[in-house]
Motif scaffolding. Structure first.
Motif, mmCIF file in Angstrom:
data_model
loop_
_atom_site.group_PDB
_atom_site.id
_atom_site.type_symbol
_atom_site.label_atom_id
_atom_site.label_comp_id
_atom_site.label_asym_id
_atom_site.label_seq_id
_atom_site.Cartn_x
_atom_site.Cartn_y
_atom_site.Cartn_z
ATOM 1 N N ILE A 98 16.210 23.412 31.883
ATOM 2 C CA ILE A 98 15.610 23.824 30.609
ATOM 3 C C ILE A 98 14.194 23.263 30.490
ATOM 4 N N TYR A 99 14.025 21.996 30.792
ATOM 5 C CA TYR A 99 12.699 21.382 30.666
ATOM 6 C C TYR A 99 11.733 21.900 31.732
ATOM 7 N N SER A 100 12.265 22.288 32.884
ATOM 8 C CA SER A 100 11.382 22.870 33.908
ATOM 9 C C SER A 100 10.801 24.197 33.436
ATOM 10 N N PHE A 101 11.577 24.959 32.670
ATOM 11 C CA PHE A 101 11.069 26.223 32.138
ATOM 12 C C PHE A 101 9.890 25.984 31.202
ATOM 13 N N LEU A 102 9.976 24.912 30.419
ATOM 14 C CA LEU A 102 8.909 24.639 29.450
ATOM 15 C C LEU A 102 7.612 24.244 30.117
ATOM 16 N N LYS A 103 7.687 23.814 31.372
ATOM 17 C CA LYS A 103 6.477 23.388 32.096
ATOM 18 C C LYS A 103 5.827 24.512 32.862
ATOM 19 N N GLU A 104 6.546 25.642 32.980
ATOM 20 C CA GLU A 104 6.005 26.764 33.770
ATOM 21 C C GLU A 104 4.817 27.428 33.084
ATOM 22 N N ASP A 122 14.292 14.275 21.662
ATOM 23 C CA ASP A 122 13.536 13.892 22.854
ATOM 24 C C ASP A 122 12.052 13.699 22.574
ATOM 25 N N GLY A 123 11.690 13.677 21.302
ATOM 26 C CA GLY A 123 10.312 13.348 20.939
ATOM 27 C C GLY A 123 9.352 14.506 20.825
ATOM 28 N N HIS A 124 9.870 15.721 20.898
ATOM 29 C CA HIS A 124 9.012 16.901 20.758
ATOM 30 C C HIS A 124 8.947 17.333 19.293
ATOM 31 N N SER A 125 8.168 18.360 19.015
ATOM 32 C CA SER A 125 8.002 18.880 17.644
ATOM 33 C C SER A 125 8.403 20.349 17.603
ATOM 34 N N PRO A 126 9.704 20.640 17.699
ATOM 35 C CA PRO A 126 10.138 22.033 17.765
ATOM 36 C C PRO A 126 10.158 22.713 16.398
#
Length: 481
Positions: free
Chosen positions: A475-481, A25-29
């Motif tokens: 899952i992505y909503s958690f990353l924005k918190e 998804d284009g992130h750098s995990p």
């Protein structure tokens, strides 16, 4: 962060899945596990040792592994003793009581979080893995790897439960309710793992679980067998069919009590002409076409185990009858004449006799060699590849070495094409080496196998599977918190 209701619930594999999803998804995990207990380890490009699971997860992220991904590694060498590897280097052997009661847990946690913070400066998101169960109340004040990490990293924490072992309602509810309120609020959701059958039959159970736990069930991940992901824990070997098969090239790996780096043989398991199994007795060894003696965290104890089981004589007889036998690391040491431990590196046995198949003797030293390498067989320049070394022994070879390394050094011992030993883990990840040993049984065989391609296919299949069954929007909503 993925934490568990217990050990072997699938945290490592799910961690790898999300590492790949975030990369896609284009992130750098990047992966992180503060403390790992495993005999399956890997070496970074800098020559530092970490748990194999984090190396696999780094591959899923498409990045090189680093020691920051697993700053504390415990390698059991006996029932109650482990070698402690801190920041990639051995820091001594400790009993369980010494490690949990006598070490400065705050200082150790400080080292752990330094590693985490270095990772967090370079990568986003950090995908953290816990260890074992989060609800071992007697260990909370000594915790450096579960909810203490979640709290320090302010991580959205997902509880993973294995439904296949049974008791999923009690394990999820109990794990959450036992937590102190400050940690309980970090649990954002539950993942049910290893589900067999029709998931629709669990819809009512899913709602009930959400009601009693107070957190959403984010997904139900099915049991799968057709996706290749390297495993961390040798418990997976218990699920393999450990017996010869007619019509195949049968390769028996001697199952040792302290076997290390069983993933050395994953590539062989995926060659269509091969049946690889783990042998513990004379019958299954004798029915093999090829025998491999694997690495060991306690070579002397495992050599003595072979002797006690009567397998020493069996291996010698099979060797004399022309059976191809190969040794990796500790297995290489066992194939020699003697193993010496004058400084008690492995225990209180100063010397033991080896199998005597190879003209070598090993002396254990305190200094541990950990490095990646590239090699070429000396007797056959077409056999080349890469691997890594992890050992504390120095082996004197009174004969021909097996390989020449890229740095000019030599490795291993070559008796003949059917009999050699090496310190190189991962040597069977290379197609030319696989072809060399299989040709001792089937001279015209051609191997075009690529472990790298198999891994990539596995990561992508796993990511697609998890995407389909998990609420990725949450899952992505958690990353924005």
């Amino acid at each position: 962060m993925f934490v568990g209701t217990g050990s072997d619930v699938g945290k490592s594999v799910l961690n790898a899945a999300f590492c790949r999803i975030f990369m896609q998804d284009g992130h750098s995990p990047a992966p992180f596990k503060a403390q790992n207990m495993a005999l399956n380890s890997f070496v970074t490009a800098e020559g530092l040792e970490i748990g194999r699971a984090q190396a696999v997860q780094a591959e899923a992220c498409g990045i090189p592994c680093s020691v920051e991904m697993n700053p504390v590694l415990l390698k059991p060498s006996g029932d109650m003793v482990s070698q402690v590897v801190l920041n990639g280097k051995p820091a001594g052997n400790k009993t369980a009581s010494e490690y949990f009661l006598d070490t400065n847990r705050n200082a150790l946690f400080s080292e752990v979080m330094k590693s985490y913070n270095r990772l967090a400066q370079k990568y986003n998101p950090i995908v953290i893995e816990g260890a074992g169960s989060i609800s071992e109340m007697n260990l909370w004040d000594k915790d450096i790897t579960n909810m203490r990490v979640a709290e320090a990293a302010d991580a959205a924490t997902i509880l993973v439960a294995d439904i296949d072992r049974g008791g999923v309602f009690a394990s999820v509810y109990g794990s959450i309710q036992l937590l102190p309120p400050s940690h309980r609020k970090l649990i954002k959701g539950v993942l049910i793992n290893k589900f067999r059958g029709d998931e629709r039959l669990f819809h009512e159970g899913r709602k009930m679980l959400e009601e009693i736990s107070g957190v959403p069930v984010l997904g139900v991940v099915p049991w799968f067998r057709d996706i290749f992901i390297e495993q961390e824990d040798s418990v997976v070997l218990d699920h393999l069919k450990n017996q010869p098969q007619p019509g195949k090239i049968n390769i028996a790996v001697v199952r040792l009590k302290h076997m290390a780096n069983f993933t050395d043989f994953d590539a062989l398991r995926h060659v269509s002409e091969v049946n690889l199994y783990y042998a513990e007795n004379e019958e299954t060894l004798a029915e093999a076409d090829i025998i491999i003696i694997p690495g060991s965290k306690n070579t002397i104890a495992d050599m003595d185990m072979l002797r006690q089981r009567g397998l020493e004589g069996v291996l010698m007889r099979l060797h004399q009858n022309g059976m191809p036998i190969y040794g990796i690391c500790g297995g290489f040491q066992m194939m020699g004449k003697f193993i010496h431990d004058p400084d008690g590196v492995e225990g209180n046995i100063p010397k033991t006799k080896g199998l005597g198949i190879l003209p070598v003797e090993t002396v254990f030293k305190e200094e541990k060699k950990t490095e990646q390498c590239r090699f070429q067989f000396i007797n056959d320049s077409s056999v080349t590849g890469s691997g890594y070394e992890i050992h504390m022994g120095v082996t004197n070879v009174d004969g021909s070495p097996l390989c020449r390394l890229e740095n000019g050094e030599t490795d291993g011992c070559f008796l003949n094409e059917k009999t050699w030993g090496t310190y190189i883990h991962g040597i069977f990840d290379n197609a030319s080496v696989i072809q060399q040993i299989l040709r001792q049984v089937k001279p015209d065989i051609l191997i075009n196998f690529s472990l790298k391609d198999l891994k990539e296919e596995g990561f992508n299949k796993l990511a697609n599977l998890v995407r389909d069954v998990v609420d990725m929007e949450a899952i992505y909503s958690f990353l924005k918190e």
